[in-house]
Design a protein around this motif. Structure first.
Motif, PDB file in Angstrom:
ATOM      1  N   SER A   1       0.825  -1.206   0.000  1.00  0.00           N
ATOM      2  CA  SER A   1       0.000   0.000   0.000  1.00  0.00           C
ATOM      3  C   SER A   1       0.862   1.260   0.000  1.00  0.00           C
ATOM      4  O   SER A   1       0.597   2.210  -0.746  1.00  0.00           O
ATOM      5  N   LYS A   2       1.904   1.264   0.818  1.00  0.00           N
ATOM      6  CA  LYS A   2       2.776   2.448   0.898  1.00  0.00           C
ATOM      7  C   LYS A   2       3.553   2.664  -0.400  1.00  0.00           C
ATOM      8  O   LYS A   2       3.893   3.790  -0.748  1.00  0.00           O
ATOM      9  N   LEU A   3       3.838   1.559  -1.113  1.00  0.00           N
ATOM     10  CA  LEU A   3       4.618   1.650  -2.353  1.00  0.00           C
ATOM     11  C   LEU A   3       3.733   1.691  -3.591  1.00  0.00           C
ATOM     12  O   LEU A   3       4.228   1.647  -4.715  1.00  0.00           O
ATOM     13  N   SER A   4       2.404   1.737  -3.368  1.00  0.00           N
ATOM     14  CA  SER A   4       1.433   1.769  -4.471  1.00  0.00           C
ATOM     15  C   SER A   4       1.604   0.577  -5.405  1.00  0.00           C
ATOM     16  O   SER A   4       1.640   0.713  -6.637  1.00  0.00           O
ATOM     17  N   THR A   5       1.764  -0.593  -4.805  1.00  0.00           N
ATOM     18  CA  THR A   5       1.863  -1.831  -5.575  1.00  0.00           C
ATOM     19  C   THR A   5       1.041  -2.894  -4.857  1.00  0.00           C
ATOM     20  O   THR A   5       0.413  -2.621  -3.837  1.00  0.00           O
ATOM     21  N   THR A   6       1.039  -4.098  -5.393  1.00  0.00           N
ATOM     22  CA  THR A   6       0.260  -5.161  -4.765  1.00  0.00           C
ATOM     23  C   THR A   6       1.030  -5.780  -3.604  1.00  0.00           C
ATOM     24  O   THR A   6       2.265  -5.680  -3.531  1.00  0.00           O
ATOM     25  N   SER A   7       0.291  -6.430  -2.719  1.00  0.00           N
ATOM     26  CA  SER A   7       0.955  -7.111  -1.603  1.00  0.00           C
ATOM     27  C   SER A   7       1.822  -8.252  -2.112  1.00  0.00           C
ATOM     28  O   SER A   7       2.874  -8.541  -1.542  1.00  0.00           O
ATOM     29  N   GLU A   8       1.425  -8.895  -3.217  1.00  0.00           N
ATOM     30  CA  GLU A   8       2.222  -9.987  -3.773  1.00  0.00           C
ATOM     31  C   GLU A   8       3.561  -9.458  -4.317  1.00  0.00           C
ATOM     32  O   GLU A   8       4.615 -10.073  -4.121  1.00  0.00           O
ATOM     33  N   ALA A   9       3.529  -8.322  -4.993  1.00  0.00           N
ATOM     34  CA  ALA A   9       4.774  -7.721  -5.496  1.00  0.00           C
ATOM     35  C   ALA A   9       5.685  -7.343  -4.333  1.00  0.00           C
ATOM     36  O   ALA A   9       6.900  -7.559  -4.386  1.00  0.00           O
ATOM     37  N   ALA A  10       5.094  -6.800  -3.282  1.00  0.00           N
ATOM     38  CA  ALA A  10       5.884  -6.442  -2.098  1.00  0.00           C
ATOM     39  C   ALA A  10       6.466  -7.694  -1.459  1.00  0.00           C
ATOM     40  O   ALA A  10       7.632  -7.713  -1.042  1.00  0.00           O
ATOM     41  N   ARG A  11       5.663  -8.767  -1.394  1.00  0.00           N
ATOM     42  CA  ARG A  11       6.122 -10.021  -0.792  1.00  0.00           C
ATOM     43  C   ARG A  11       7.312 -10.601  -1.569  1.00  0.00           C
ATOM     44  O   ARG A  11       8.267 -11.104  -0.990  1.00  0.00           O
ATOM     45  N   GLN A  12       7.267 -10.506  -2.903  1.00  0.00           N
ATOM     46  CA  GLN A  12       8.381 -11.005  -3.721  1.00  0.00           C
ATOM     47  C   GLN A  12       9.654 -10.216  -3.446  1.00  0.00           C
ATOM     48  O   GLN A  12      10.750 -10.780  -3.329  1.00  0.00           O
ATOM     49  N   GLN A  13       9.517  -8.889  -3.337  1.00  0.00           N
ATOM     50  CA  GLN A  13      10.682  -8.051  -3.015  1.00  0.00           C
ATOM     51  C   GLN A  13      11.234  -8.398  -1.638  1.00  0.00           C
ATOM     52  O   GLN A  13      12.445  -8.494  -1.433  1.00  0.00           O
ATOM     53  N   LEU A  14      10.347  -8.591  -0.679  1.00  0.00           N
ATOM     54  CA  LEU A  14      10.765  -8.937   0.683  1.00  0.00           C
ATOM     55  C   LEU A  14      11.483 -10.279   0.710  1.00  0.00           C
ATOM     56  O   LEU A  14      12.479 -10.438   1.427  1.00  0.00           O
ATOM     57  N   SER A  15      10.998 -11.241  -0.080  1.00  0.00           N
ATOM     58  CA  SER A  15      11.655 -12.558  -0.143  1.00  0.00           C
ATOM     59  C   SER A  15      13.074 -12.423  -0.679  1.00  0.00           C
ATOM     60  O   SER A  15      14.011 -13.044  -0.163  1.00  0.00           O
ATOM     61  N   ARG A  16      13.254 -11.588  -1.704  1.00  0.00           N
ATOM     62  CA  ARG A  16      14.598 -11.367  -2.251  1.00  0.00           C
ATOM     63  C   ARG A  16      15.515 -10.694  -1.221  1.00  0.00           C
ATOM     64  O   ARG A  16      16.671 -11.063  -1.058  1.00  0.00           O
ATOM     65  N   LEU A  17      14.965  -9.700  -0.536  1.00  0.00           N
ATOM     66  CA  LEU A  17      15.751  -9.012   0.489  1.00  0.00           C
ATOM     67  C   LEU A  17      16.092  -9.954   1.646  1.00  0.00           C
ATOM     68  O   LEU A  17      17.178  -9.873   2.224  1.00  0.00           O
TER      69      LEU A  17
ATOM     70  N   GLU B   1      19.044 -12.023   0.887  1.00  0.00           N
ATOM     71  CA  GLU B   1      20.284 -11.244   1.016  1.00  0.00           C
ATOM     72  C   GLU B   1      20.598 -10.893   2.463  1.00  0.00           C
ATOM     73  O   GLU B   1      21.604 -10.241   2.754  1.00  0.00           O
ATOM     74  N   GLY B   2      19.719 -11.305   3.387  1.00  0.00           N
ATOM     75  CA  GLY B   2      19.943 -11.034   4.803  1.00  0.00           C
ATOM     76  C   GLY B   2      19.637  -9.617   5.223  1.00  0.00           C
ATOM     77  O   GLY B   2      20.117  -9.143   6.250  1.00  0.00           O
ATOM     78  N   LEU B   3      18.785  -8.923   4.432  1.00  0.00           N
ATOM     79  CA  LEU B   3      18.520  -7.516   4.711  1.00  0.00           C
ATOM     80  C   LEU B   3      17.202  -7.285   5.464  1.00  0.00           C
ATOM     81  O   LEU B   3      17.026  -6.236   6.076  1.00  0.00           O
ATOM     82  N   VAL B   4      16.290  -8.252   5.392  1.00  0.00           N
ATOM     83  CA  VAL B   4      15.042  -8.153   6.151  1.00  0.00           C
ATOM     84  C   VAL B   4      14.757  -9.483   6.833  1.00  0.00           C
ATOM     85  O   VAL B   4      15.267 -10.527   6.416  1.00  0.00           O
ATOM     86  N   VAL B   5      13.943  -9.433   7.862  1.00  0.00           N
ATOM     87  CA  VAL B   5      13.544 -10.638   8.589  1.00  0.00           C
ATOM     88  C   VAL B   5      12.072 -10.503   8.948  1.00  0.00           C
ATOM     89  O   VAL B   5      11.574  -9.388   9.152  1.00  0.00           O
ATOM     90  N   SER B   6      11.372 -11.635   8.985  1.00  0.00           N
ATOM     91  CA  SER B   6       9.943 -11.582   9.303  1.00  0.00           C
ATOM     92  C   SER B   6       9.684 -12.188  10.674  1.00  0.00           C
ATOM     93  O   SER B   6      10.444 -13.027  11.156  1.00  0.00           O
ATOM     94  N   ALA B   7       8.599 -11.742  11.274  1.00  0.00           N
ATOM     95  CA  ALA B   7       8.140 -12.298  12.549  1.00  0.00           C
ATOM     96  C   ALA B   7       6.627 -12.410  12.487  1.00  0.00           C
ATOM     97  O   ALA B   7       5.949 -11.552  11.912  1.00  0.00           O
ATOM     98  N   SER B   8       6.099 -13.504  13.040  1.00  0.00           N
ATOM     99  CA  SER B   8       4.651 -13.719  13.042  1.00  0.00           C
ATOM    100  C   SER B   8       4.012 -12.933  14.169  1.00  0.00           C
ATOM    101  O   SER B   8       4.507 -12.931  15.298  1.00  0.00           O
ATOM    102  N   LEU B   9       2.908 -12.274  13.853  1.00  0.00           N
ATOM    103  CA  LEU B   9       2.174 -11.502  14.856  1.00  0.00           C
ATOM    104  C   LEU B   9       0.727 -11.955  14.854  1.00  0.00           C
ATOM    105  O   LEU B   9       0.019 -11.787  13.860  1.00  0.00           O
TER     106      LEU B   9
END
Length: 200
Positions: free
Chosen positions: A16-32, A35-43
């Motif tokens: 939403s913040k990047l004006s794209t779909t959540s799936e596109a954002a998820r793909q970018q996050l997976s790539r990052l 590379e060890g640049l992001v990490v996820s946590a379940s909430l």
């Protein structure tokens, strides 16, 4: 940048913040993440599957501007110009004494020289110097530091480099001759120390 500015976000929030779909954002996050640049946590958020929220890792944080090196040089210049060279020498001496004390705790006097050099390399790596060591055919032990995390300070005041060499000599003891053979501050690719047993 969005994660830096807004903290942990879900893929949907980031999309939403990047004006794209959540799936596109998820793909970018997976790539990052690869590379060890992001990490996820379940909430957990009530009924349903937990939400995955993504945040930056320390490796990612280091990619943002950091002016600590410039600040360090500025502070050294202020100490020198306002308080004089003697005050700067005191600062370096106190740091040297504290470093020597910490290293003495980690490197036992009774260890063989080879083990001391290995322990010193481990300590220096933990401090960000990317250190390693090796033994040459003639018995010379070589300590290599591929990075200098205090390079700006050392360039502004080479008393730091002198103090580090003195610490190495104190920790390795009188049975070792320590010579710096390559120096980052003097244009070398790394700092290298040749350590030779003293023969009596």
């Amino acid at each position: 940048m969005a994660l830096k500015m807004h903290g942990a976000l879900s893929a949907a929030e980031l999309g939403s913040k990047l004006s794209t779909t959540s799936e596109a954002a998820r793909q970018q996050l997976s790539r990052l993440a690869e590379e060890g640049l992001v990490v996820s946590a379940s909430l957990a958020s009530g009924v349903g599957r937990p939400t995955q929220r993504w945040s930056l890792t320390a490796a990612a944080q280091s990619r943002f501007p950091d002016t600590h090196a410039a600040l360090t040089v500025q502070l050294l210049d202020i100490v020198r110009s306002s308080l004089g060279d003697a005050a700067l020498d005191t600062v370096i001496s106190v740091r040297e004494a504290e470093t020597r004390s910490a290293y003495r705790t980690a490197v036992a006097d009774h260890l063989p020289l080879r083990d001391k050099v290995e322990a010193l390399a481990n300590i220096r790596s933990a401090e960000g110097y990317m250190a390693s060591w090796r033994e040459e055919a003639d018995g010379t032990l070589v300590l290599v530091e591929n990075h200098c995390p205090i390079c700006a300070a050392a360039t502004a005041c080479q008393g730091f480099c002198r103090a580090e060499l003195d610490v190495f000599r104190a920790i390795l003891g009188p049975q070792a001759q320590v010579e710096r053979t390559e120096h980052i501050v003097s244009g070398g690719l790394r700092c290298t120390y040749a350590i030779r047993p003293v023969t009596r």
